[in-house]
Design an enzyme around this catalytic site. Sequence first.
Site, mmCIF file in Angstrom:
data_model
loop_
_atom_site.group_PDB
_atom_site.id
_atom_site.type_symbol
_atom_site.label_atom_id
_atom_site.label_comp_id
_atom_site.label_asym_id
_atom_site.label_seq_id
_atom_site.Cartn_x
_atom_site.Cartn_y
_atom_site.Cartn_z
ATOM 1 N N LYS A 155 0.864 -1.110 -0.019
ATOM 2 C CA LYS A 155 -0.036 -0.081 0.066
ATOM 3 C C LYS A 155 0.941 1.280 -0.120
ATOM 4 O O LYS A 155 1.653 1.541 1.140
ATOM 5 C CB LYS A 155 -1.026 -0.010 1.271
ATOM 6 C CG LYS A 155 -2.082 0.968 1.142
ATOM 7 C CD LYS A 155 -2.498 1.631 2.370
ATOM 8 C CE LYS A 155 -1.700 2.956 2.261
ATOM 9 N NZ LYS A 155 -1.450 4.074 1.496
ATOM 10 N N GLY A 208 6.563 4.873 8.300
ATOM 11 C CA GLY A 208 5.789 5.838 8.313
ATOM 12 C C GLY A 208 6.061 6.598 9.896
ATOM 13 O O GLY A 208 7.047 6.437 10.647
ATOM 14 N N SER A 209 5.062 7.407 10.082
ATOM 15 C CA SER A 209 5.347 8.231 11.199
ATOM 16 C C SER A 209 4.941 7.263 12.634
ATOM 17 O O SER A 209 4.148 6.257 12.524
ATOM 18 C CB SER A 209 4.177 9.286 11.256
ATOM 19 O OG SER A 209 3.011 8.552 11.434
ATOM 20 N N THR A 210 5.717 7.743 13.718
ATOM 21 C CA THR A 210 5.421 7.195 14.900
ATOM 22 C C THR A 210 3.909 7.270 15.272
ATOM 23 O O THR A 210 3.514 6.228 16.025
ATOM 24 C CB THR A 210 6.213 7.780 16.265
ATOM 25 O OG1 THR A 210 7.822 7.628 15.627
ATOM 26 C CG2 THR A 210 6.233 7.045 17.343
ATOM 27 N N GLY A 213 2.247 4.514 13.254
ATOM 28 C CA GLY A 213 2.783 3.276 13.748
ATOM 29 C C GLY A 213 2.087 2.729 14.782
ATOM 30 O O GLY A 213 2.175 1.451 15.286
ATOM 31 N N GLU A 230 9.131 0.940 11.136
ATOM 32 C CA GLU A 230 10.304 2.025 10.796
ATOM 33 C C GLU A 230 9.604 3.355 11.142
ATOM 34 O O GLU A 230 8.755 3.621 10.112
ATOM 35 C CB GLU A 230 10.718 1.675 9.432
ATOM 36 C CG GLU A 230 11.479 0.321 9.035
ATOM 37 C CD GLU A 230 12.764 0.138 9.964
ATOM 38 O OE1 GLU A 230 13.440 1.328 10.469
ATOM 39 O OE2 GLU A 230 13.345 -0.902 9.849
ATOM 40 N N CYS A 264 13.606 10.267 7.180
ATOM 41 C CA CYS A 264 13.526 9.771 8.953
ATOM 42 C C CYS A 264 14.791 9.880 9.525
ATOM 43 O O CYS A 264 15.105 10.006 10.601
ATOM 44 C CB CYS A 264 12.909 8.523 8.773
ATOM 45 S SG CYS A 264 14.051 7.415 7.688
ATOM 46 N N GLU A 364 10.048 15.909 15.169
ATOM 47 C CA GLU A 364 10.411 15.648 13.677
ATOM 48 C C GLU A 364 9.887 16.767 12.784
ATOM 49 O O GLU A 364 8.481 16.704 12.701
ATOM 50 C CB GLU A 364 10.035 14.547 13.302
ATOM 51 C CG GLU A 364 10.402 13.987 11.881
ATOM 52 C CD GLU A 364 10.330 12.603 11.410
ATOM 53 O OE1 GLU A 364 8.826 12.266 11.720
ATOM 54 O OE2 GLU A 364 11.000 11.640 10.987
HETATM 55 P P1 NAD Z 1 2.337 8.164 7.701
HETATM 56 O O1 NAD Z 1 2.467 7.457 8.909
HETATM 57 O O2 NAD Z 1 1.102 9.329 7.411
HETATM 58 O O3 NAD Z 1 1.831 7.234 6.426
HETATM 59 C C1 NAD Z 1 2.727 6.123 6.079
HETATM 60 C C2 NAD Z 1 1.895 5.226 5.460
HETATM 61 O O4 NAD Z 1 0.719 4.676 6.316
HETATM 62 C C3 NAD Z 1 0.844 5.704 4.359
HETATM 63 O O5 NAD Z 1 1.024 4.739 3.298
HETATM 64 C C4 NAD Z 1 -0.299 6.023 4.806
HETATM 65 O O6 NAD Z 1 -1.301 5.890 3.779
HETATM 66 C C5 NAD Z 1 -0.462 4.755 5.798
HETATM 67 N N1 NAD Z 1 -1.266 4.850 6.849
HETATM 68 C C6 NAD Z 1 -2.085 6.173 7.378
HETATM 69 N N2 NAD Z 1 -2.821 5.833 8.290
HETATM 70 C C7 NAD Z 1 -2.884 4.414 8.513
HETATM 71 C C8 NAD Z 1 -3.662 3.518 9.316
HETATM 72 N N3 NAD Z 1 -4.547 4.058 10.300
HETATM 73 N N4 NAD Z 1 -3.311 2.187 9.319
HETATM 74 C C9 NAD Z 1 -2.440 1.853 8.297
HETATM 75 N N5 NAD Z 1 -1.692 2.792 7.552
HETATM 76 C C10 NAD Z 1 -2.032 3.923 7.609
HETATM 77 O O7 NAD Z 1 3.760 8.780 7.102
HETATM 78 P P2 NAD Z 1 4.095 9.652 5.862
HETATM 79 O O8 NAD Z 1 3.768 11.038 6.422
HETATM 80 O O9 NAD Z 1 3.845 8.914 4.902
HETATM 81 O O10 NAD Z 1 5.883 9.545 6.045
HETATM 82 C C11 NAD Z 1 6.643 10.273 6.897
HETATM 83 C C12 NAD Z 1 7.089 9.569 8.139
HETATM 84 O O11 NAD Z 1 7.534 8.193 7.831
HETATM 85 C C13 NAD Z 1 7.974 10.503 8.996
HETATM 86 O O12 NAD Z 1 7.633 10.357 10.316
HETATM 87 C C14 NAD Z 1 9.223 9.611 8.800
HETATM 88 O O13 NAD Z 1 10.232 9.581 9.704
HETATM 89 C C15 NAD Z 1 8.638 8.180 8.577
HETATM 90 N N6 NAD Z 1 9.690 7.398 7.898
HETATM 91 C C16 NAD Z 1 10.442 6.572 8.642
HETATM 92 C C17 NAD Z 1 11.234 5.675 7.915
HETATM 93 C C18 NAD Z 1 12.170 4.698 8.607
HETATM 94 O O14 NAD Z 1 12.887 3.791 7.945
HETATM 95 N N7 NAD Z 1 12.250 4.680 9.998
HETATM 96 C C19 NAD Z 1 11.490 5.960 6.531
HETATM 97 C C20 NAD Z 1 10.814 6.776 6.169
HETATM 98 C C21 NAD Z 1 9.610 7.755 6.431
#
Ligand code: NAD
Length: 462
Positions: A155, A208-210, A213, A230, A264, A364
């Site tokens: 996704k 994605g975001s904490t 997560g 992650e 990140c 962040e």
């Molecule tokens: P996000 O958490 O908003 O979204 C990430 C993904 O999760 C997207 O595909 C989104 O559609 C999906 N998502 C959103 N709500 C969801 C839910 N309730 N259930 C399941 N999936 C859901 O993050 P973002 O804004 O796309 O990315 C930025 C964040 O990602 C930053 O916090 C960044 O630090 C982190 N990030 C971490 C790493 C790592 O390896 N640690 C790498 C890249 C980005």
Amino acid sequence: MTDTTTIINPATEAVLAEVPICGTEETDAAVARAKAVLPVWQAMAPADRARLLRRFAAQVEDHLEELAQLETANVGKPISESRDEVGMVAEVLYFYAGAVDKHRGATVPVAGGVDMTFHEPLGVVGAIVPWNFPIAIASWKVGPALATGNAIVIKPAEITPLTALRLAQLGLDAGLPDGVLQVVTGKGSVVGTRLVEHPDVAKVAFTGSTEVGREVMARASGTIKRVTLELGGKSASVVFDDSDVAAAAAAAPGGVFANAGQDCCARSRVLVQRSVLEEFLEHLDDAVAAWTVGDPTDPAIKMGPLVTAAHRSVVTGFLAEGMGPEAGPVPVRTTGVVPAGPGFWFAPTVVAPADPAWRMAREEIFGPVMAVIPFDDEAEAVRLANDTPYGLSGSIWTRDSARSLRMARAVQAGNLSVNSNSSVRVQTSFGGMKQSGFGRELGLEALASYSDVKNVFISTLG
Ligand code: NAD
């Protein structure tokens, strides 16, 4: 008719594509297809599965320029970075192709028989990926998942699905059985949630975001689903007075402003020993002046726009809020120049000296904003570096090798670099400590996150 999301080029604001907003039904259908193909995929001879992954890697190499241009158009990242990232995707697939027939179990000395272990595939894996490195991060999950005999449903982020869609097509062209690698576009709250809750999805690999997560982890508990997370970061680069200060300053913009700070691993807190603060800042001014912002398709450009107008408002908010309602704006030391006209531009910005208590130094930002924070001695540097709920990456700049090792052990982060800002390599594990998540991607370590260890005891007592 299915609803669609309009995909925008963040550098020009031009429309790139319309992409379906899939729902629970489409997600369930993809999971069912993935489940159905597992017997075929898992029965394939390891050498044949490895061969298919190598063909897939070669397809990516053959389409490197097309994929890189697509990533740059969709994310706004400089074309030089997109080429490197797509190159990495091919490297990831080659690496895990090589791992297919080397992921061995063990025999264990026990009484009364023979004991052996097998690495069993999990089944269907759901991969949920963010918008900042769409194809690279997808590949970090695809490579080990397929190598260990799983099928995967990706996704992508709502706003950056284009390269993941193309990647799945290239996988089919390479000969992957239909259903082994699929992409379902749509909302995180719908498609993402369904993957996390689906009883036939054995594992969710989330980046994605904490905040999200945390929700993924809670929802995954319903089916005792395996999860790897992650998440975000607020990493520190620590510059000691015994380092090559000019080199540390020259490298600092790359550690924060690469991908317009939407990384990140961004070293958005630069801790500098007070005795070399002025020297560091003078070198840094030159380095920031050379950090060109503009058309990301120009190979000479170092930084493109932010990904959306909404995200630019969030980043701006950190600076606008400043030191707090009473205390006035933060001391902006340097700021770069951005193009006029369409595009979600934000100039690289250095705040110095920054107070570690300010919100911009704690949260962040995910934009090109660097907080330079002075410190007096090694103990204070360790305290400041660890004064965050995150623990993803970081750097240590020193010529003292004993100090570099002391610091590397003391800083609570999953990926540290000494005299470098490099965090990610295909061959080495990558992942967070503390609230930056758990589980490791890349390297041979990732294979463990996509398989279960089965122990079998055979009695030899007759
Ligand atoms: P996000 O958490 O908003 O979204 C990430 C993904 O999760 C997207 O595909 C989104 O559609 C999906 N998502 C959103 N709500 C969801 C839910 N309730 N259930 C399941 N999936 C859901 O993050 P973002 O804004 O796309 O990315 C930025 C964040 O990602 C930053 O916090 C960044 O630090 C982190 N990030 C971490 C790493 C790592 O390896 N640690 C790498 C890249 C980005």
